[in-house]
Design a protein around this motif. Structure first.
Motif, mmCIF file in Angstrom:
data_model
loop_
_atom_site.group_PDB
_atom_site.id
_atom_site.type_symbol
_atom_site.label_atom_id
_atom_site.label_comp_id
_atom_site.label_asym_id
_atom_site.label_seq_id
_atom_site.Cartn_x
_atom_site.Cartn_y
_atom_site.Cartn_z
ATOM 1 N N ALA A 180 0.815 -1.229 0.000
ATOM 2 C CA ALA A 180 0.000 0.000 0.000
ATOM 3 C C ALA A 180 0.841 1.268 0.000
ATOM 4 N N SER A 181 2.165 1.135 -0.086
ATOM 5 C CA SER A 181 3.011 2.334 0.007
ATOM 6 C C SER A 181 3.257 2.986 -1.347
ATOM 7 N N ALA A 182 2.798 2.355 -2.431
ATOM 8 C CA ALA A 182 3.085 2.900 -3.775
ATOM 9 C C ALA A 182 2.129 2.288 -4.785
ATOM 10 N N GLY A 183 2.140 2.856 -5.983
ATOM 11 C CA GLY A 183 1.467 2.264 -7.137
ATOM 12 C C GLY A 183 -0.003 1.944 -6.936
ATOM 13 N N ILE A 184 -0.381 0.759 -7.369
ATOM 14 C CA ILE A 184 -1.793 0.350 -7.348
ATOM 15 C C ILE A 184 -2.319 0.278 -5.903
ATOM 16 N N GLY A 185 -1.495 -0.243 -4.989
ATOM 17 C CA GLY A 185 -1.926 -0.373 -3.596
ATOM 18 C C GLY A 185 -2.200 0.980 -2.951
ATOM 19 N N ASN A 233 -4.474 -8.842 -1.379
ATOM 20 C CA ASN A 233 -3.078 -9.270 -1.556
ATOM 21 C C ASN A 233 -2.563 -8.650 -2.843
ATOM 22 N N ASN A 234 -1.976 -7.468 -2.701
ATOM 23 C CA ASN A 234 -1.538 -6.706 -3.875
ATOM 24 C C ASN A 234 -0.020 -6.655 -4.014
ATOM 25 N N ALA A 235 0.714 -6.723 -2.893
ATOM 26 C CA ALA A 235 2.180 -6.568 -2.961
ATOM 27 C C ALA A 235 2.767 -7.594 -3.924
ATOM 28 N N LYS A 266 1.069 2.488 -14.926
ATOM 29 C CA LYS A 266 2.185 3.425 -14.709
ATOM 30 C C LYS A 266 2.531 3.524 -13.226
ATOM 31 N N THR A 267 3.403 2.638 -12.772
ATOM 32 C CA THR A 267 3.848 2.638 -11.369
ATOM 33 C C THR A 267 5.377 2.475 -11.356
ATOM 34 N N ASN A 268 5.903 2.238 -10.149
ATOM 35 C CA ASN A 268 7.359 2.006 -10.023
ATOM 36 C C ASN A 268 7.738 0.555 -10.261
ATOM 37 N N ALA A 312 3.448 -2.692 3.976
ATOM 38 C CA ALA A 312 4.547 -2.613 2.996
ATOM 39 C C ALA A 312 5.833 -2.471 3.822
ATOM 40 N N ARG A 313 6.980 -2.392 3.138
ATOM 41 C CA ARG A 313 8.239 -2.266 3.893
ATOM 42 C C ARG A 313 8.495 -0.841 4.344
ATOM 43 N N ASN A 314 8.137 0.132 3.499
ATOM 44 C CA ASN A 314 8.518 1.525 3.742
ATOM 45 C C ASN A 314 7.605 2.183 4.799
ATOM 46 N N ALA A 368 6.132 -4.342 7.055
ATOM 47 C CA ALA A 368 6.583 -5.743 7.013
ATOM 48 C C ALA A 368 7.230 -6.033 5.673
ATOM 49 N N ASP A 369 8.227 -6.897 5.705
ATOM 50 C CA ASP A 369 8.846 -7.369 4.465
ATOM 51 C C ASP A 369 8.266 -8.744 4.145
ATOM 52 N N LEU A 370 7.304 -8.768 3.250
ATOM 53 C CA LEU A 370 6.598 -10.017 2.941
ATOM 54 C C LEU A 370 7.417 -10.959 2.068
ATOM 55 N N ALA A 371 8.631 -10.568 1.742
ATOM 56 C CA ALA A 371 9.514 -11.507 1.049
ATOM 57 C C ALA A 371 10.292 -12.348 2.056
ATOM 58 N N THR A 419 9.932 -16.327 -14.244
ATOM 59 C CA THR A 419 9.519 -16.609 -12.862
ATOM 60 C C THR A 419 8.343 -15.723 -12.465
ATOM 61 N N TYR A 420 8.425 -14.452 -12.844
ATOM 62 C CA TYR A 420 7.320 -13.536 -12.509
ATOM 63 C C TYR A 420 6.010 -14.036 -13.122
ATOM 64 N N ALA A 421 6.045 -14.345 -14.429
ATOM 65 C CA ALA A 421 4.815 -14.781 -15.100
ATOM 66 C C ALA A 421 4.285 -16.060 -14.454
HETATM 67 N N1 LIG Z 1 2.535 -1.999 -12.788
HETATM 68 C C1 LIG Z 1 2.180 -2.933 -13.670
HETATM 69 O O1 LIG Z 1 2.350 -2.762 -14.906
HETATM 70 C C2 LIG Z 1 1.518 -4.201 -13.195
HETATM 71 C C3 LIG Z 1 0.921 -5.020 -14.166
HETATM 72 C C4 LIG Z 1 0.288 -6.195 -13.775
HETATM 73 C C5 LIG Z 1 0.265 -6.547 -12.446
HETATM 74 N N2 LIG Z 1 0.838 -5.751 -11.503
HETATM 75 C C6 LIG Z 1 0.790 -6.205 -10.107
HETATM 76 O O2 LIG Z 1 0.219 -5.195 -9.310
HETATM 77 C C7 LIG Z 1 0.723 -5.309 -7.981
HETATM 78 C C8 LIG Z 1 1.195 -3.929 -7.502
HETATM 79 O O3 LIG Z 1 2.251 -3.509 -8.335
HETATM 80 P P1 LIG Z 1 2.558 -1.980 -8.645
HETATM 81 O O4 LIG Z 1 2.589 -1.816 -10.101
HETATM 82 O O5 LIG Z 1 1.688 -1.095 -7.830
HETATM 83 O O6 LIG Z 1 4.076 -1.936 -8.159
HETATM 84 P P2 LIG Z 1 4.893 -0.866 -7.269
HETATM 85 O O7 LIG Z 1 4.528 0.513 -7.633
HETATM 86 O O8 LIG Z 1 6.310 -1.320 -7.386
HETATM 87 O O9 LIG Z 1 4.347 -1.157 -5.798
HETATM 88 C C9 LIG Z 1 4.594 -2.387 -5.184
HETATM 89 C C10 LIG Z 1 4.119 -2.356 -3.743
HETATM 90 O O10 LIG Z 1 4.482 -3.589 -3.138
HETATM 91 C C11 LIG Z 1 5.283 -3.327 -1.982
HETATM 92 N N3 LIG Z 1 6.294 -4.357 -1.793
HETATM 93 C C12 LIG Z 1 7.312 -4.670 -2.637
HETATM 94 N N4 LIG Z 1 8.087 -5.596 -2.071
HETATM 95 C C13 LIG Z 1 7.551 -5.863 -0.848
HETATM 96 C C14 LIG Z 1 7.919 -6.703 0.209
HETATM 97 N N5 LIG Z 1 9.015 -7.475 0.152
HETATM 98 N N6 LIG Z 1 7.145 -6.738 1.332
HETATM 99 C C15 LIG Z 1 6.048 -5.947 1.414
HETATM 100 N N7 LIG Z 1 5.652 -5.119 0.446
HETATM 101 C C16 LIG Z 1 6.415 -5.068 -0.675
HETATM 102 C C17 LIG Z 1 5.918 -1.963 -2.255
HETATM 103 O O11 LIG Z 1 6.205 -1.278 -1.031
HETATM 104 P P3 LIG Z 1 7.629 -1.236 -0.277
HETATM 105 O O12 LIG Z 1 8.676 -1.008 -1.318
HETATM 106 O O13 LIG Z 1 7.427 -0.106 0.674
HETATM 107 O O14 LIG Z 1 7.733 -2.550 0.408
HETATM 108 C C18 LIG Z 1 4.778 -1.242 -2.951
HETATM 109 O O15 LIG Z 1 3.886 -0.724 -2.004
HETATM 110 C C19 LIG Z 1 1.834 -6.360 -8.029
HETATM 111 O O16 LIG Z 1 1.343 -7.581 -7.541
HETATM 112 C C20 LIG Z 1 2.155 -6.478 -9.507
HETATM 113 O O17 LIG Z 1 2.623 -7.756 -9.851
HETATM 114 C C21 LIG Z 1 1.467 -4.574 -11.854
#
Ligand SMILES: NC(=O)c1ccc[n+]([C@@H]2O[C@H](COP(=O)([O-])OP(=O)(O)OC[C@H]3O[C@@H](n4cnc5c(N)ncnc54)[C@H](OP(=O)(O)O)[C@@H]3O)[C@@H](O)[C@H]2O)c1
Length: 268
Positions: free
Chosen positions: A9-14, A85-87, A185-187, A32-34, A58-61, A150-152
């Motif tokens: 929830a600290s960035a992007g879609i969350g 469950n978005n992370a 459009k996220t990080n 999230a971690r941050n 929390a670091d969910l990895a 691996t991601y896919a």
């Molecule tokens: N962006 C795309 O094009 C896209 C496309 C399809 C699917 N998705 C999916 O959408 C979801 C969200 O992605 P996003 O695009 O919003 O990416 P993002 O901007 O990189 O955000 C990812 C979020 O996950 C958290 N995160 C990363 N590693 C973590 C960890 N070890 N423990 C806890 N939290 C962690 C990050 O926070 P911290 O760094 O603070 O931990 C951040 O809040 C993901 O499941 C991704 O696979 C994204």
């Protein structure tokens, strides 16, 4: 008090989803971690919408993180009505050349922690006979993706797991939804390292292709959740794409993806 828990929830879609849900008067638990970023978002949402927002960094990895998050919600006596469950993290490049450790961390975050969070929080939902679980997948849940192997595959797992749980949840009035964004459009690319030399063929695709904003994706998720959908692909182009993909053999898709990636790499 009832809460919606959002991981990542600290960035992007969350983050966009947290804002949307707070505007709809949901009390939130942000994970999230941050920690600093979570506090910043939480303070803004409390001030804007008057909802209650808890942050659990929390670091969910890592292996036991999901349990620690769960125990913290128990300690504070928080009732989780919706779990999102978005992370997630990606990786890109030739599989054999990627770090094994980071590929395994990806699986821990995208799969093992998602399963653990679901298992831990579904128990009270079963007892109450109410609750929703949303698992965020990706368009990659519908195909093998060479150079993002691996991601896919992790998202194929999310899809299969979620579609099975959808049925298991029904006798308990637990609504389960698979939500698949397309390019957004996220990080995500930076976090995934999909801007390194080996993955440059993937990153150029990402930057030039049509992508949704995280706000658009969050709005679609919210609408799909309200409509009690079990399956939603975000974006009309992506919905069309997922239907086409379903008609094609996986081997053909993989060959096409690999060839176009290699072609792009050769042009660089
Ligand atoms: N962006 C795309 O094009 C896209 C496309 C399809 C699917 N998705 C999916 O959408 C979801 C969200 O992605 P996003 O695009 O919003 O990416 P993002 O901007 O990189 O955000 C990812 C979020 O996950 C958290 N995160 C990363 N590693 C973590 C960890 N070890 N423990 C806890 N939290 C962690 C990050 O926070 P911290 O760094 O603070 O931990 C951040 O809040 C993901 O499941 C991704 O696979 C994204």
């Amino acid at each position: 008090m009832k809460y919606t828990l959002i991981t990542g929830a600290s960035a992007g879609i969350g983050e966009a989803l947290a804002k949307k849900l707070a505007s709809e008067k949901h009390n939130l638990i942000l994970v999230a971690r941050n920690a600093g970023k979570l506090t910043q978002i939480s303070e803004a949402l409390v001030a804007l919408y008057g909802v209650d927002v808890k942050c659990i960094p929390a670091d969910l990895a890592t292996l036991d993180a999901a349990r620690k998050v769960f125990e913290e919600t128990e300690r504070q006596n928080l009732q989780i009505e919706i779990l999102v469950n978005n992370a997630g993290i990606g990786s890109g490049g030739e599989f054999a050349e990627l770090s094994l450790q980071s590929e395994l961390s990806l699986l821990q975050l995208n799969n093992a922690s998602l399963v653990a969070m679901t298992h831990l929080f579904i128990q009270a939902m079963r007892e109450r006979k109410s609750g929703s679980i949303v698992n965020v997948a990706s368009m990659t849940a519908f195909m093998p993706v060479p150079y993002m192997a691996t991601y896919a595959a992790s998202k194929v797992f999310v899809r299969s797991f979620t579609e099975a749980l959808t049925e298991e949840g029904k006798p308990y009035n637990i609504h389960v939804m698979l939500f698949s964004p397309g390019l957004t459009k996220t990080n995500f690319n930076e976090s995934a390292g999909i801007n390194n030399e080996k993955a440059v063929g993937l990153s150029s695709d990402y930057e030039t292709a049509a992508a949704q904003t995280p706000q658009e994706v969050a709005n679609e998720l919210w609408n799909a959740l309200n409509a009690k959908k079990h399956f939603h692909v975000s974006g009309s182009r992506n919905r069309f794409g997922s239907r086409v993909l379903a008609l094609l053999p996986n081997a053909m898709i993989a060959r096409y993806m690999a060839n176009s990636y290699r072609k792009k790499l050769a042009q660089i």
